[in-house]
Write a protein that holds these residues in place. Structure first.
Motif, short mmCIF file in Angstrom:
data_model
loop_
_atom_site.label_atom_id
_atom_site.label_comp_id
_atom_site.label_asym_id
_atom_site.label_seq_id
_atom_site.Cartn_x
_atom_site.Cartn_y
_atom_site.Cartn_z
N UNK A 83 0.91 -1.00 -0.06
CA UNK A 83 0.03 -0.05 0.08
C UNK A 83 0.92 1.20 -0.02
N UNK A 84 0.40 2.31 -0.54
CA UNK A 84 0.86 3.49 -0.30
C UNK A 84 0.03 4.47 0.06
N UNK A 85 0.27 5.31 1.29
CA UNK A 85 -0.51 6.19 1.80
C UNK A 85 -0.63 7.48 0.89
N UNK A 115 0.19 3.95 11.35
CA UNK A 115 0.22 5.60 11.98
C UNK A 115 0.71 6.40 10.53
N UNK A 116 -0.08 7.47 10.50
CA UNK A 116 0.55 8.47 9.41
C UNK A 116 0.50 9.91 10.00
N UNK A 117 1.35 10.56 9.89
CA UNK A 117 1.83 11.72 10.45
C UNK A 117 2.00 12.86 9.16
N UNK A 118 1.06 13.73 9.23
CA UNK A 118 1.21 14.63 8.04
C UNK A 118 1.05 16.10 8.22
N UNK A 119 0.59 16.48 9.53
CA UNK A 119 0.28 17.78 10.01
C UNK A 119 -0.85 18.49 9.54
N UNK A 120 -1.73 17.36 9.09
CA UNK A 120 -3.00 17.95 8.42
C UNK A 120 -4.11 17.03 9.09
N UNK A 121 -5.29 16.86 8.27
CA UNK A 121 -6.31 16.26 8.75
C UNK A 121 -6.29 14.52 8.61
N UNK A 122 -5.19 14.42 7.60
CA UNK A 122 -4.77 12.94 7.31
C UNK A 122 -3.99 12.20 8.42
N UNK A 123 -3.81 12.82 9.37
CA UNK A 123 -2.75 12.31 10.56
C UNK A 123 -3.68 11.48 11.38
N UNK A 124 -3.45 10.01 11.54
CA UNK A 124 -4.28 9.13 12.34
C UNK A 124 -3.63 7.59 11.99
N UNK A 125 -4.71 6.82 12.17
CA UNK A 125 -4.51 5.55 12.28
C UNK A 125 -5.18 5.04 10.76
N UNK A 126 -4.45 4.52 9.78
CA UNK A 126 -4.97 3.79 8.69
C UNK A 126 -5.01 2.27 8.63
N UNK A 127 -5.96 1.65 8.15
CA UNK A 127 -6.07 0.27 7.95
C UNK A 127 -5.82 -0.23 6.35
N UNK A 128 -5.02 -1.12 6.52
CA UNK A 128 -4.95 -1.93 4.99
C UNK A 128 -5.31 -3.32 5.14
N UNK A 129 -6.23 -3.94 4.08
CA UNK A 129 -6.66 -5.07 3.97
C UNK A 129 -5.74 -6.12 4.14
N UNK A 130 -5.97 -7.39 4.48
CA UNK A 130 -5.04 -8.45 4.52
C UNK A 130 -4.58 -8.82 2.82
N UNK A 131 -3.17 -8.87 2.69
CA UNK A 131 -2.73 -8.85 1.19
C UNK A 131 -2.44 -7.39 0.54
N UNK A 132 -2.90 -6.43 1.14
CA UNK A 132 -2.58 -5.13 0.67
C UNK A 132 -4.03 -4.53 0.11
N UNK A 133 -3.46 -3.35 -0.38
CA UNK A 133 -4.83 -2.47 -1.05
C UNK A 133 -4.57 -1.29 -0.70
N UNK A 134 -5.65 -0.56 -0.98
CA UNK A 134 -6.10 0.95 -0.88
C UNK A 134 -6.18 1.20 0.74
N UNK A 135 -5.31 1.97 1.30
CA UNK A 135 -5.51 2.20 2.66
C UNK A 135 -6.68 3.08 3.26
N UNK A 136 -7.07 2.62 4.43
CA UNK A 136 -8.43 3.69 4.74
C UNK A 136 -8.24 4.19 6.04
N UNK A 137 -8.36 5.59 6.17
CA UNK A 137 -8.39 5.99 7.54
C UNK A 137 -9.26 5.67 8.48
N UNK A 138 -9.01 5.18 9.52
CA UNK A 138 -10.23 4.72 10.61
C UNK A 138 -10.28 5.75 11.87
N UNK A 139 -9.34 6.44 12.15
CA UNK A 139 -9.29 7.31 13.07
C UNK A 139 -8.48 8.64 12.96
N UNK A 140 -8.90 9.75 13.23
CA UNK A 140 -8.10 10.87 13.21
C UNK A 140 -7.19 11.33 14.44
N UNK A 141 -6.02 11.83 14.38
CA UNK A 141 -5.30 11.97 15.68
C UNK A 141 -5.04 13.62 15.37
#
Length: 327
Positions: A83-85, A115-141
């Motif tokens: 995956x690529x964030x 965990x993805x740190x960006x200094x924006x609203x994209x900062x938070x925890x992201x989930x990736x399905x087994x085997x890979x694929x498009x990541x999805x943000x599940x929580x903002x930090x």
């Protein structure tokens, strides 16, 4: 987990290299042996391996901080992108200034969390399905934070994220949702900046071991434990070891409280005993290049090195652990 020099990067790198050159060899009874590099990565491409999760087939998953990638590395050292964030416009990540993917945790079903740190609203925890694929943000930090290490407690169905900038351990439902500040305090906070450009990185690595959350504080060189108390509230923070200069992430060698810790700035691996004493078991002479994490499977020890200070040869190193260590 991430620990970088400040703007005086060249000076910091020079200091780090000087420490590497003078680092002592392992003791007369080395607890880790047969160290070898199984994969080399491209520093210029941002392929700086930051954190690690183990797969059942013997491969490992790594986060490449500055490439914003999560990859799988097989036993032969071949790398496959899982995956690529997503890119972020005008990232303002504290201490870094760029968008970076840092901690990783794997569930038994193969789902990955990062965990993805960006200094924006994209900062938070992201989930990736087994085997890979498009990541999805599940929580903002918080956008002004630096979510670094990540641990999954499947028994309680929660994730814990270590925020190196805000000195906070965040607790997030595994299914996603609102993050709560689970633990805070001086012991988790960053220290003052020091000469050579280091400083400003507090709580960093994190693991769940039994009914306790363990964390490291890079600036303070400490290993800490936080019991999970009644109502899943955080208990009193306890200091378990000190003098671990530049500690990043760590892992337990078995069911007990013996730990292998990555000392990133000096390119060492320390064996930390239950009484808090520690000894160096691997150094830069064994191929380490600013190690950021450690993972153990049976007697195999996997160590990603991001080369943040050496700026050369980011790699994945494999060593063998003496049977007496994993207690």
């Amino acid at each position: 987990m991430l620990r970088l020099p400040r703007t005086a990067g060249a000076a910091a790198a020079a200091i780090a290299l000087g420490v590497l050159a003078s680092a002592p060899a392992s003791g007369s009874e080395p607890q880790l042996s047969e160290a070898r590099v199984v994969a080399h990565f491209d520093f210029a491409a941002g392929r700086t391996p930051e954190n690690i999760a183990l797969e059942r087939d013997g491969s490992v998953d790594l986060t490449f901080a500055f490439a914003r990638q999560v990859v799988n590395v097989n036993k032969d050292g071949d790398t496959r992108v899982l995956a690529t964030l997503p890119a972020v416009s005008n990232p303002k990540t504290p201490r870094v200034g760029k968008a970076v993917v840092l901690g990783i945790a794997r569930a038994h079903d193969g789902t990955l969390y990062v965990t993805y740190a960006t200094g924006t609203s994209s900062t938070g925890v992201w989930r990736i399905a087994p085997g890979g694929g498009a990541p999805r943000q599940i929580a903002k930090l918080p956008s002004n934070g630096l979510p670094n290490g990540l641990a999954l407690d499947e028994y309680r169905g929660v994730l814990y994220a270590a925020d190196s900038s805000l000195g906070t351990v965040w607790r997030i439902p595994r299914a996603g949702g609102r993050a709560t500040a689970w633990a805070k305090g001086t012991a988790l906070a960053p220290g003052a900046a020091r000469s050579g450009g280091t400083g400003g990185t507090g709580v960093n690595g994190i693991k769940v071991h039994g009914h306790t959350v363990w964390v490291s504080n890079s600036d303070r060189g400490t290993l800490l434990s936080i019991p999970v108390g009644p109502g899943d509230r955080a208990g009193a923070i306890q200091t378990r070891a000190t003098g671990l200069d530049g500690i990043d992430d760590f892992t337990f060698t078995g069911r007990g409280h013996t730990i292998l810790a990555a000392l990133a700035t000096t390119s060492r691996i320390a064996l930390v005993h239950p009484d808090g004493s520690h000894s160096v078991v691997l150094t830069g002479q064994n191929g380490l290049s600013n190690p950021t994490a450690v993972a153990v499977r049976n007697r195999n020890v996997y160590i990603p090195g991001a080369a943040y200070f050496t700026k050369r040869n980011p790699n994945l190193l494999l060593a063998r652990m003496d049977r007496r260590v994993g207690l």
